[in-house]
Design a protein around this motif. Structure first.
Motif, PDB file in Angstrom:
ATOM      1  N   GLY A 129       0.803  -1.207   0.000  1.00  0.00           N
ATOM      2  CA  GLY A 129       0.000   0.000   0.000  1.00  0.00           C
ATOM      3  C   GLY A 129       0.837   1.259   0.000  1.00  0.00           C
ATOM      4  O   GLY A 129       2.076   1.221  -0.082  1.00  0.00           O
ATOM      5  N   ASP A 130       0.154   2.404   0.116  1.00  0.00           N
ATOM      6  CA  ASP A 130       0.832   3.688   0.136  1.00  0.00           C
ATOM      7  C   ASP A 130       1.788   3.816   1.315  1.00  0.00           C
ATOM      8  O   ASP A 130       2.663   4.682   1.311  1.00  0.00           O
ATOM      9  N   HIS A 131       1.608   2.946   2.308  1.00  0.00           N
ATOM     10  CA  HIS A 131       2.445   3.002   3.514  1.00  0.00           C
ATOM     11  C   HIS A 131       3.729   2.181   3.375  1.00  0.00           C
ATOM     12  O   HIS A 131       4.485   2.086   4.329  1.00  0.00           O
ATOM     13  N   ASP A 188      -7.056  -0.492  11.458  1.00  0.00           N
ATOM     14  CA  ASP A 188      -8.487  -0.316  11.706  1.00  0.00           C
ATOM     15  C   ASP A 188      -9.173   0.553  10.653  1.00  0.00           C
ATOM     16  O   ASP A 188     -10.364   0.831  10.764  1.00  0.00           O
ATOM     17  N   GLN A 189      -8.422   0.979   9.651  1.00  0.00           N
ATOM     18  CA  GLN A 189      -9.015   1.802   8.599  1.00  0.00           C
ATOM     19  C   GLN A 189     -10.085   1.020   7.847  1.00  0.00           C
ATOM     20  O   GLN A 189      -9.877  -0.116   7.450  1.00  0.00           O
ATOM     21  N   ARG A 190     -11.235   1.637   7.660  1.00  0.00           N
ATOM     22  CA  ARG A 190     -12.309   1.006   6.888  1.00  0.00           C
ATOM     23  C   ARG A 190     -11.995   1.171   5.404  1.00  0.00           C
ATOM     24  O   ARG A 190     -11.759   2.273   4.924  1.00  0.00           O
ATOM     25  N   LEU A 191     -11.984   0.053   4.697  1.00  0.00           N
ATOM     26  CA  LEU A 191     -11.576   0.054   3.301  1.00  0.00           C
ATOM     27  C   LEU A 191     -12.729  -0.316   2.380  1.00  0.00           C
ATOM     28  O   LEU A 191     -13.534  -1.187   2.711  1.00  0.00           O
ATOM     29  N   ARG A 192     -12.780   0.335   1.243  1.00  0.00           N
ATOM     30  CA  ARG A 192     -13.754  -0.009   0.210  1.00  0.00           C
ATOM     31  C   ARG A 192     -13.047  -0.808  -0.872  1.00  0.00           C
ATOM     32  O   ARG A 192     -11.950  -0.445  -1.314  1.00  0.00           O
ATOM     33  N   GLN A 193     -13.648  -1.912  -1.292  1.00  0.00           N
ATOM     34  CA  GLN A 193     -13.032  -2.738  -2.326  1.00  0.00           C
ATOM     35  C   GLN A 193     -13.090  -2.050  -3.684  1.00  0.00           C
ATOM     36  O   GLN A 193     -14.092  -1.433  -4.061  1.00  0.00           O
ATOM     37  N   THR A 223      -4.758   1.982  -0.303  1.00  0.00           N
ATOM     38  CA  THR A 223      -4.451   3.399  -0.496  1.00  0.00           C
ATOM     39  C   THR A 223      -4.786   4.186   0.767  1.00  0.00           C
ATOM     40  O   THR A 223      -5.650   3.785   1.553  1.00  0.00           O
ATOM     41  N   ARG A 224      -4.121   5.312   0.941  1.00  0.00           N
ATOM     42  CA  ARG A 224      -4.385   6.131   2.123  1.00  0.00           C
ATOM     43  C   ARG A 224      -5.768   6.774   2.069  1.00  0.00           C
ATOM     44  O   ARG A 224      -6.277   7.250   3.085  1.00  0.00           O
ATOM     45  N   THR A 225      -6.394   6.761   0.872  1.00  0.00           N
ATOM     46  CA  THR A 225      -7.739   7.314   0.738  1.00  0.00           C
ATOM     47  C   THR A 225      -8.822   6.287   1.044  1.00  0.00           C
ATOM     48  O   THR A 225     -10.004   6.559   0.870  1.00  0.00           O
TER      49      THR A 225
END
Length: 217
Positions: free
Chosen positions: A36-38, A48-53, A129-131
């Motif tokens: 990822g961006d990290h 714990d970030q909520r992610l959208r596929q 992604t960070r978004t």
């Protein structure tokens, strides 16, 4: 390294079931985190970030002289990644039966690629992604010439970059910018007037790792 011939590239990608990073489990970087961006900034990773596929198509154009990657420049007014270089793609929708369907649908909507004319050749690792997107890159092989129709509301332009360019280790840089009061690092592939960085550069890294592994094995 020696550039791929068209036959080598087609054979290796069509034999590819589930690409993975050299020496690491699928989708995990050397730091033990998902791609990822990290990747160059592990402190940014939020489990714990909520992610959208989401899914993108990684279109490889099988030109006779040298295969190339088809990329787009996003329009300036978009909410996410405006003006950046990207693969065609977007979020999963209810009509999609699979991530491949998402990638094909978005590619047709954004640049007019006919799904029936795309030979799917496997997936790369998912990319966070960070978004807030968990992106699955889907490799698709295309026969030239391409007849593109750009969705002007999302895509400013489309262009091809020879795959040999990305295979050359000297083409990749690690750049940095100041973000949220700290220096953040990222991969970049400057190509002519195009600056390819961020998630797109990360996915290209993965593609090159896969191709290198397959060639050297």
């Amino acid at each position: 390294m020696t550039a791929f011939t068209l036959d080598q590239l087609s054979h290796r990608l069509l034999q590819l079931p589930e690409p993975q990073r050299r020496g690491a489990p699928k989708g995990v970087t050397e730091s033990g985190l998902p791609r990822g961006d990290h990747e160059l900034n592990p402190e940014l990773y939020d489990p714990d970030q909520r992610l959208r596929q989401a899914a993108v198509l990684v279109p490889i154009v099988l030109n006779k002289t040298t295969p190339s990657l088809l990329l787009t420049r996003r329009t300036q007014h978009l909410k996410h990644h405006s003006g950046q270089i990207a693969f065609p793609g977007g979020g999963v929708e209810a009509v999609d039966r699979s991530l491949e369907d998402t990638a094909l649908r978005e590619a047709e909507e954004e640049v007019g690629l006919n799904p029936a004319e795309i030979a799917l050749a496997g997936r790369l690792d998912t990319y966070v992604t960070r978004t807030g997107f968990d992106v699955t890159p889907v490799i698709g092989l295309l026969q030239p010439p391409l007849d593109l129709t750009l969705q002007e509301s999302e895509v400013e332009s489309a262009f091809e970059v020879p795959l040999d360019f990305f295979l050359d280790p000297k083409s990749r840089r690690i750049d940095s910018r100041l973000y949220a009061g700290a220096t953040r690092y990222f991969y970049a592939f400057p190509y002519n007037d195009y600056y390819i960085w961020g998630a797109t550069a990360g996915m290209i890294n993965n593609l090159i790792e896969v191709l290198t592994d397959r060639v050297e094995a």
